[in-house]
Design a protein around this motif. Structure first.
Motif, PDB file in Angstrom:
ATOM      1  N   ASP A 155       0.814  -1.215   0.000  1.00 38.72           N
ATOM      2  CA  ASP A 155       0.000   0.000   0.000  1.00 38.72           C
ATOM      3  C   ASP A 155       0.855   1.277   0.000  1.00 38.72           C
ATOM      4  O   ASP A 155       0.376   2.370  -0.286  1.00 38.72           O
ATOM      5  CB  ASP A 155      -0.897  -0.058   1.261  1.00 38.72           C
TER       6      ASP A 155
ATOM      7  N   TYR B  27       3.673   4.014  -1.218  1.00 39.09           N
ATOM      8  CA  TYR B  27       4.062   4.538  -2.535  1.00 39.09           C
ATOM      9  C   TYR B  27       5.534   4.253  -2.824  1.00 39.09           C
ATOM     10  O   TYR B  27       6.308   3.970  -1.911  1.00 39.09           O
ATOM     11  CB  TYR B  27       3.858   6.055  -2.573  1.00 39.09           C
TER      12      TYR B  27
ATOM     13  N   LYS C 178       1.090   2.632  -7.682  1.00 39.37           N
ATOM     14  CA  LYS C 178       1.430   3.648  -6.679  1.00 39.37           C
ATOM     15  C   LYS C 178       2.908   4.044  -6.788  1.00 39.37           C
ATOM     16  O   LYS C 178       3.517   4.482  -5.806  1.00 39.37           O
ATOM     17  CB  LYS C 178       1.069   3.167  -5.271  1.00 39.37           C
TER      18      LYS C 178
ATOM     19  N   SER D 185      -3.620   8.086  -6.753  1.00 35.62           N
ATOM     20  CA  SER D 185      -4.676   7.167  -6.273  1.00 35.62           C
ATOM     21  C   SER D 185      -5.383   7.735  -5.044  1.00 35.62           C
ATOM     22  O   SER D 185      -5.728   7.001  -4.109  1.00 35.62           O
ATOM     23  CB  SER D 185      -4.091   5.780  -5.939  1.00 35.62           C
TER      24      SER D 185
END
Ligand code: GUN
Ligand code: ZN
Length: 462
Positions: free
Chosen positions: A254, A256, A294, A395
């Protein structure tokens, strides 16, 4: 330098509201607005994806936006308002309110070395950047610059950013601590760099992994803060360090990734010589598991056909840095080609390679970059890029980027004509598109009247 540092904001509270509050909840009730009346512009779609660009945005000449608990409750024409809201309306008629600008690539430690003369990327890094970044081993120094930096973002109407620290973990702590004070949505990371830089700025593959991991555990998803794994660029990491970076990404999917890609021809040739076993620059990152939806690659100017395709297939993201690309003589980014390849693009200043914190200035230079390629950048596409487009690139479009009900209330109140020249230019203009275009070409921090984060006033020019 000291004079400019915002070390004592309380000395001038009118121009620096709330940036020193110890916790978000301690912001005064007084600055928590319920409803605001002004002109509103925001985007629902990408104008470049629609036959009729007018369907991409909503413009309400006399509108009312209601905010509840730091989120957008409603936006409607003023005449349609509910009668019970009338009492607490803040009147900003004559101002244009837009979602806060989002900067998808910026180096906060380079704030003080903006506008360094005469060099292209690699020489510029060695001559100016590395010596400046050295100072951030000192947490107190990092705190001072963090404070200045965040104030500068807000002053320019930027309410969210994806930010590079330095190799020092304390540089990232300092920045997050400052953003946390105003509950700002910010993504940042500690630079990973274990070769081809001065000794004083090097970590090791292992220490970069360990320190990044500690920072992820400490900051990622803490309130509105998020973490980005930050290998500076392929030339300053060994294969072992990139491997560790990829391992972190696998452990924390999750989180970046932010780095640089294909900014400068000498840089690209250097990467080829350092990683001869790889198919190209982007392939280095792909090989180590650092690409994906991401992962934000700053610049991406000189991509091969295979790289355009690989970026598209991996849903990787580009940060377009117009003022930096011109200042460092790096080249002309092809925004249309990114669109054709369905690659998400965010807008970025890349300060200190970039020459302004203002995303209006970024757009002004972006327009010229497209002109030099015989292409156009419409004002609608431009303002989309600075707001919803950049939110999508990070995102984060379910949280920020426009005024859809439930989104976080980050916004900027703009003065259409802040200078004599802008006033003259707009004298005979009644057309929205033309007025916005003049703002995009001539606008900068002087047009920013006030900035709000999570529904609270955090900067006011008056
Ligand atoms: N490539 C590697 N580091 C940097 C940096 O700090 N700025 C820019 N513009 N490019 C880079
Ligand atoms: Zn950069």
């Amino acid at each position: 330098m000291q004079k400019n540092l915002n070390t004592n904001p309380s000395a001038n509270p009118s121009t620096n509201l709330n940036t020193t509050a110890p916790t978000p909840s301690s912001n005064s009730e007084q600055s928590a607005i319920n409803a605001i009346r002004a002109s509103f512009l925001h985007f629902i779609e990408d104008p470049a994806q629609l036959d009729n660009a007018q369907e991409a945005y909503q413009y309400i000449e006399d509108g009312l936006m209601v905010i509840e608990n730091g989120k957008i409750k409603s936006l409607q024409a003023f005449e349609q308002k509910n009668a019970d809201l009338c009492e607490s309306v803040e009147d900003q008629r004559g101002k244009l309110i837009m979602p806060g600008f989002i900067d998808t690539h910026i180096h906060y430690p380079q704030t003080e070395m903006i506008a360094a003369y005469g060099a292209q990327l690699l020489e510029w890094l060695e001559t100016y950047t590395f010596p400046t970044e050295k100072q951030f081993s000192d947490k107190e120094y990092a705190q001072k610059i963090s404070e200045f930096f965040i104030h500068e973002l807000l002053k320019n109407g930027t309410t969210s950013a994806l930010v590079f620290g330095t190799v020092h973990p304390e540089s990232v702590d300092a920045l997050f601590e400052e953003a946390q004070k105003i509950d700002m949505r910010l993504i940042a990371g500690k630079v990973m760099m274990d070769r081809n830089a001065p000794d004083y700025l090097l970590d090791t593959a292992q220490s970069s992994y360990d320190q990044s991991k500690v920072l992820i555990e400490k900051w990622h998803n803490k309130g509105r803060l998020q973490y980005a794994i930050t290998p500076r660029f392929a030339p300053t990491s060994t294969a072992e360090q990139l491997q560790f970076a990829g391992q972190l990404k696998a452990e924390y999917p999750d989180v970046y990734v932010q780095t640089h890609l294909s900014e400068n021809i000498d840089e690209i040739n250097w990467v080829k010589s350092l990683f001869p076993e790889r198919a190209g620059y982007f392939d280095v990152y792909q090989h180590y598991g650092l690409t994906g939806n991401k992962s934000i690659f700053a610049h991406s100017i000189h991509l091969t056909e295979n790289e355009w395709q690989a970026m598209s297939e991996t849903d990787s993201v580009i940060a377009f840095c117009p003022t930096s690309n011109l200042f460092l003589g790096s080249g002309l980014f092809d925004l249309e080609k990114a669109d054709k390849n369905n690659i998400r693009v965010g807008l970025a200043t890349d300060v200190g390679g970039g020459t302004s914190f203002s995303q209006l200035q970024s757009l002004s230079e972006a327009y010229k970059i497209m002109q030099l390629q015989g292409k156009k950048l419409s004002v609608f596409k431009g303002l989309y890029l600075a707001t919803l487009g950049s939110a999508r690139s990070l995102s984060l479009d379910h949280k920020i980027g426009n005024f859809v009900t439930g989104k976080e209330a980050d916004f900027v109140a703009l003065n259409w004509a802040a200078t004599d020249l802008q006033k003259l230019r707009l004298k005979n203009s009644n057309n929205l598109q033309d007025k916005l275009f003049a703002l995009m070409m001539l606008g900068d921090e002087r047009n920013v009247e006030a900035t709000y984060v999570a529904g609270k006033l955090v900067y006011s020019a008056v």
